[in-house]
Write a protein that holds these residues in place. Sequence first.
Motif, PDB file in Angstrom:
ATOM      1  N   GLN A 176       0.828  -1.199   0.000  1.00 12.61           N
ATOM      2  CA  GLN A 176       0.000   0.000   0.000  1.00 12.61           C
ATOM      3  C   GLN A 176       0.867   1.256   0.000  1.00 12.61           C
ATOM      4  OE1 GLN A 176      -3.304   0.212  -0.294  1.00 12.61           O
ATOM      5  NE2 GLN A 176      -3.514  -2.005  -0.406  1.00 12.61           N
ATOM      6  N   GLN A 177       1.995   1.233   0.727  1.00  9.62           N
ATOM      7  CA  GLN A 177       2.884   2.390   0.750  1.00  9.62           C
ATOM      8  C   GLN A 177       3.517   2.619  -0.613  1.00  9.62           C
ATOM      9  OE1 GLN A 177       5.343   2.602   4.208  1.00  9.62           O
ATOM     10  NE2 GLN A 177       6.757   4.104   3.319  1.00  9.62           N
ATOM     11  N   LEU A 178       3.898   1.536  -1.278  1.00  6.91           N
ATOM     12  CA  LEU A 178       4.440   1.656  -2.631  1.00  6.91           C
ATOM     13  C   LEU A 178       3.402   2.261  -3.582  1.00  6.91           C
ATOM     14  CD1 LEU A 178       6.392  -1.693  -3.206  1.00  6.91           C
ATOM     15  CD2 LEU A 178       7.366   0.604  -3.025  1.00  6.91           C
ATOM     16  N   MET A 179       2.169   1.809  -3.470  1.00  9.78           N
ATOM     17  CA  MET A 179       1.115   2.313  -4.349  1.00  9.78           C
ATOM     18  C   MET A 179       0.835   3.792  -4.097  1.00  9.78           C
ATOM     19  SD  MET A 179      -1.643  -0.780  -4.947  1.00  9.78           S
ATOM     20  CE  MET A 179      -2.123  -0.942  -3.240  1.00  9.78           C
ATOM     21  N   ARG A 180       0.871   4.206  -2.826  1.00 10.04           N
ATOM     22  CA  ARG A 180       0.663   5.626  -2.536  1.00 10.04           C
ATOM     23  C   ARG A 180       1.766   6.470  -3.162  1.00 10.04           C
ATOM     24  NH1 ARG A 180      -0.921   3.618   2.586  1.00 10.04           N
ATOM     25  NH2 ARG A 180       1.172   3.992   3.434  1.00 10.04           N
ATOM     26  N   GLU A 181       3.010   6.015  -3.051  1.00  8.67           N
ATOM     27  CA  GLU A 181       4.124   6.759  -3.635  1.00  8.67           C
ATOM     28  C   GLU A 181       4.006   6.807  -5.157  1.00  8.67           C
ATOM     29  OE1 GLU A 181       7.738   8.760  -4.351  1.00  8.67           O
ATOM     30  OE2 GLU A 181       6.331   8.664  -2.664  1.00  8.67           O
ATOM     31  N   ALA A 182       3.547   5.707  -5.748  1.00  5.14           N
ATOM     32  CA  ALA A 182       3.390   5.667  -7.200  1.00  5.14           C
ATOM     33  C   ALA A 182       2.352   6.687  -7.655  1.00  5.14           C
ATOM     34  CB  ALA A 182       3.003   4.259  -7.647  1.00  5.14           C
ATOM     35  N   VAL A 229       1.387   9.476  -6.013  1.00  4.11           N
ATOM     36  CA  VAL A 229       1.881  10.826  -5.757  1.00  4.11           C
ATOM     37  C   VAL A 229       2.898  11.253  -6.807  1.00  4.11           C
ATOM     38  CG1 VAL A 229       3.250  12.238  -4.172  1.00  4.11           C
ATOM     39  CG2 VAL A 229       1.423  10.775  -3.282  1.00  4.11           C
ATOM     40  N   SER A 230       3.801  10.354  -7.163  1.00  7.22           N
ATOM     41  CA  SER A 230       4.873  10.693  -8.107  1.00  7.22           C
ATOM     42  C   SER A 230       4.492  10.430  -9.556  1.00  7.22           C
ATOM     43  CB  SER A 230       6.135   9.892  -7.762  1.00  7.22           C
ATOM     44  OG  SER A 230       5.882   8.507  -7.862  1.00  7.22           O
ATOM     45  N   ARG A 231       3.261   9.911  -9.774  1.00  5.22           N
ATOM     46  CA  ARG A 231       2.780   9.583 -11.120  1.00  5.22           C
ATOM     47  C   ARG A 231       3.767   8.638 -11.827  1.00  5.22           C
ATOM     48  NH1 ARG A 231      -1.540  12.614 -12.573  1.00  5.22           N
ATOM     49  NH2 ARG A 231      -1.970  14.484 -11.341  1.00  5.22           N
ATOM     50  N   SER A 232       4.188   7.627 -11.092  1.00  8.36           N
ATOM     51  CA  SER A 232       5.120   6.631 -11.610  1.00  8.36           C
ATOM     52  C   SER A 232       4.480   5.253 -11.535  1.00  8.36           C
ATOM     53  CB  SER A 232       6.420   6.636 -10.779  1.00  8.36           C
ATOM     54  OG  SER A 232       6.974   7.927 -10.716  1.00  8.36           O
ATOM     55  N   THR A 233       5.128   4.277 -12.111  1.00  7.93           N
ATOM     56  CA  THR A 233       4.659   2.906 -11.998  1.00  7.93           C
ATOM     57  C   THR A 233       5.208   2.287 -10.721  1.00  7.93           C
ATOM     58  OG1 THR A 233       6.540   1.900 -13.146  1.00  7.93           O
ATOM     59  CG2 THR A 233       4.702   2.701 -14.507  1.00  7.93           C
ATOM     60  N   LEU A 234       4.606   1.181 -10.302  1.00  7.48           N
ATOM     61  CA  LEU A 234       5.114   0.471  -9.134  1.00  7.48           C
ATOM     62  C   LEU A 234       6.547  -0.003  -9.365  1.00  7.48           C
ATOM     63  CD1 LEU A 234       2.040  -1.662  -8.033  1.00  7.48           C
ATOM     64  CD2 LEU A 234       3.158   0.133  -6.712  1.00  7.48           C
ATOM     65  N   SER A 235       6.848  -0.401 -10.590  1.00  2.91           N
ATOM     66  CA  SER A 235       8.203  -0.852 -10.902  1.00  2.91           C
ATOM     67  C   SER A 235       9.199   0.281 -10.760  1.00  2.91           C
ATOM     68  CB  SER A 235       8.251  -1.412 -12.326  1.00  2.91           C
ATOM     69  OG  SER A 235       7.442  -2.552 -12.453  1.00  2.91           O
ATOM     70  N   GLU A 236       8.830   1.472 -11.222  1.00  5.59           N
ATOM     71  CA  GLU A 236       9.729   2.621 -11.144  1.00  5.59           C
ATOM     72  C   GLU A 236       9.979   3.035  -9.696  1.00  5.59           C
ATOM     73  OE1 GLU A 236       8.519   4.606 -15.463  1.00  5.59           O
ATOM     74  OE2 GLU A 236       7.515   5.238 -13.628  1.00  5.59           O
ATOM     75  N   VAL A 237       8.913   3.046  -8.895  1.00  4.14           N
ATOM     76  CA  VAL A 237       9.060   3.391  -7.486  1.00  4.14           C
ATOM     77  C   VAL A 237       9.918   2.348  -6.773  1.00  4.14           C
ATOM     78  CG1 VAL A 237       7.804   3.639  -5.305  1.00  4.14           C
ATOM     79  CG2 VAL A 237       6.924   4.709  -7.371  1.00  4.14           C
ATOM     80  N   SER A 238       9.691   1.083  -7.078  1.00  5.56           N
ATOM     81  CA  SER A 238      10.463   0.009  -6.452  1.00  5.56           C
ATOM     82  C   SER A 238      11.933   0.106  -6.827  1.00  5.56           C
ATOM     83  CB  SER A 238       9.901  -1.357  -6.867  1.00  5.56           C
ATOM     84  OG  SER A 238       8.562  -1.509  -6.440  1.00  5.56           O
ATOM     85  N   ALA A 239      12.197   0.399  -8.102  1.00  4.24           N
ATOM     86  CA  ALA A 239      13.578   0.525  -8.554  1.00  4.24           C
ATOM     87  C   ALA A 239      14.276   1.689  -7.861  1.00  4.24           C
ATOM     88  CB  ALA A 239      13.624   0.706 -10.068  1.00  4.24           C
ATOM     89  N   ALA A 240      13.554   2.808  -7.685  1.00  5.35           N
ATOM     90  CA  ALA A 240      14.134   3.964  -6.999  1.00  5.35           C
ATOM     91  C   ALA A 240      14.464   3.624  -5.554  1.00  5.35           C
ATOM     92  CB  ALA A 240      13.169   5.148  -7.062  1.00  5.35           C
ATOM     93  N   LEU A 241      13.569   2.909  -4.898  1.00 10.16           N
ATOM     94  CA  LEU A 241      13.799   2.516  -3.512  1.00 10.16           C
ATOM     95  C   LEU A 241      15.019   1.605  -3.385  1.00 10.16           C
ATOM     96  CD1 LEU A 241      12.903   2.258  -0.522  1.00 10.16           C
ATOM     97  CD2 LEU A 241      11.425   0.380  -1.256  1.00 10.16           C
ATOM     98  N   LEU A 242      15.171   0.690  -4.340  1.00 11.65           N
ATOM     99  CA  LEU A 242      16.263  -0.275  -4.297  1.00 11.65           C
ATOM    100  C   LEU A 242      17.565   0.277  -4.854  1.00 11.65           C
ATOM    101  CD1 LEU A 242      14.224  -3.379  -5.525  1.00 11.65           C
ATOM    102  CD2 LEU A 242      15.009  -2.959  -3.192  1.00 11.65           C
ATOM    103  N   GLY A 243      17.483   1.438  -5.515  1.00  9.68           N
ATOM    104  CA  GLY A 243      18.682   2.039  -6.079  1.00  9.68           C
ATOM    105  C   GLY A 243      19.188   1.336  -7.308  1.00  9.68           C
ATOM    106  N   VAL A 244      18.252   0.763  -8.088  1.00  9.48           N
ATOM    107  CA  VAL A 244      18.644   0.102  -9.332  1.00  9.48           C
ATOM    108  C   VAL A 244      18.025   0.849 -10.501  1.00  9.48           C
ATOM    109  CG1 VAL A 244      18.848  -2.137  -8.219  1.00  9.48           C
ATOM    110  CG2 VAL A 244      16.673  -1.478  -9.266  1.00  9.48           C
ATOM    111  N   ALA A 245      18.572   0.625 -11.681  1.00 12.77           N
ATOM    112  CA  ALA A 245      18.114   1.343 -12.876  1.00 12.77           C
ATOM    113  C   ALA A 245      17.178   0.471 -13.692  1.00 12.77           C
ATOM    114  CB  ALA A 245      19.310   1.757 -13.730  1.00 12.77           C
ATOM    115  N   LEU A 246      16.158   1.110 -14.263  1.00 17.37           N
ATOM    116  CA  LEU A 246      15.284   0.449 -15.232  1.00 17.37           C
ATOM    117  C   LEU A 246      15.757   0.794 -16.629  1.00 17.37           C
ATOM    118  CD1 LEU A 246      11.720   1.036 -13.760  1.00 17.37           C
ATOM    119  CD2 LEU A 246      13.005  -1.089 -13.787  1.00 17.37           C
ATOM    120  N   ASP A 247      15.383  -0.032 -17.585  1.00 20.07           N
ATOM    121  CA  ASP A 247      15.764   0.225 -18.970  1.00 20.07           C
ATOM    122  C   ASP A 247      15.036   1.425 -19.540  1.00 20.07           C
ATOM    123  OD1 ASP A 247      17.493  -1.904 -18.967  1.00 20.07           O
ATOM    124  OD2 ASP A 247      16.010  -3.316 -19.753  1.00 20.07           O
ATOM    125  N   ARG A 248      13.840   1.717 -19.013  1.00 17.22           N
ATOM    126  CA  ARG A 248      13.059   2.835 -19.538  1.00 17.22           C
ATOM    127  C   ARG A 248      13.200   4.031 -18.615  1.00 17.22           C
ATOM    128  NH1 ARG A 248       9.625  -0.830 -17.332  1.00 17.22           N
ATOM    129  NH2 ARG A 248       8.214  -0.150 -15.690  1.00 17.22           N
TER     130      ARG A 248
END
Length: 246
Positions: free
Chosen positions: A210-216, A218-237
């Motif tokens: 639920q916290q991930l979804m709220r951040e997504a 607010v930031s108008r991002s996908t769950l994958s993008e928010v998760s990647a930011a939290l983990l400090g990893v890069a997405l291809d897009r």
Amino acid sequence: MIKKYPLDELSTALGRIMGLLLTEEKVDRAVQLLSRAVRDAIPGTIGAGVSILDPHARPLSSGSTDSVVERADALQYELVQGPCLTAWATQQSLVIRDVATETRWPNWSAAVVDMPIRSVVSSPLMADGEAIGAMKIYAAVPDVFDDSTTALMELFAAPTATLLSHIQTTEIPERISESLQSALYSRDLINRACGVLMERHTLTEDEALQQLMREARVSRSTLSEVSAALLGVALDRPRGTSDGLR
């Protein structure tokens, strides 16, 4: 009360679909025309699309009529729940009269709360006794669709499934493979991010999601993008997430 649909409009739409069996060779183009035909034929529909699923319920979206459909589908795949996936798994059509009060898929319903999606119909695509995917339509207000809409959707689903089961292109295996790899990677990112939040803040798995979804939202991002930011990893897009969860 059973809704009445213009017979000429329905006949024209079905005729377009049946014509595709002989004239269309490319999956993307064919499915896009199918989705538009469904959207135009069913009153109140703001968007339609098709999900082609492999035997392990790993999805590949195709032919979405707009970005709302694409986003709603992506959330189903990321959360591994939603009406489209359930329609495939149960091989039965499903009607959501109001997403705001729907309890069958709580995480998905919460994730689409800010989107113009209130009514939904999802129907399986059956070919030779097997569900090869699902077709769905969305409406922006509640109580737009009912059982008569389901019956109409199933009329469209039959020729759609026949079309998709017969189309063969050299692009399909590669495109499906890439999509599945991306879906699996996204699912892994979300699970890992939930684990981090659970450990840092003593949350349950549901609270972390639920916290991930709220951040997504607010930031108008996908769950994958928010998760990647939290983990400090890069997405291809490209991504535009904030660091609110860090």
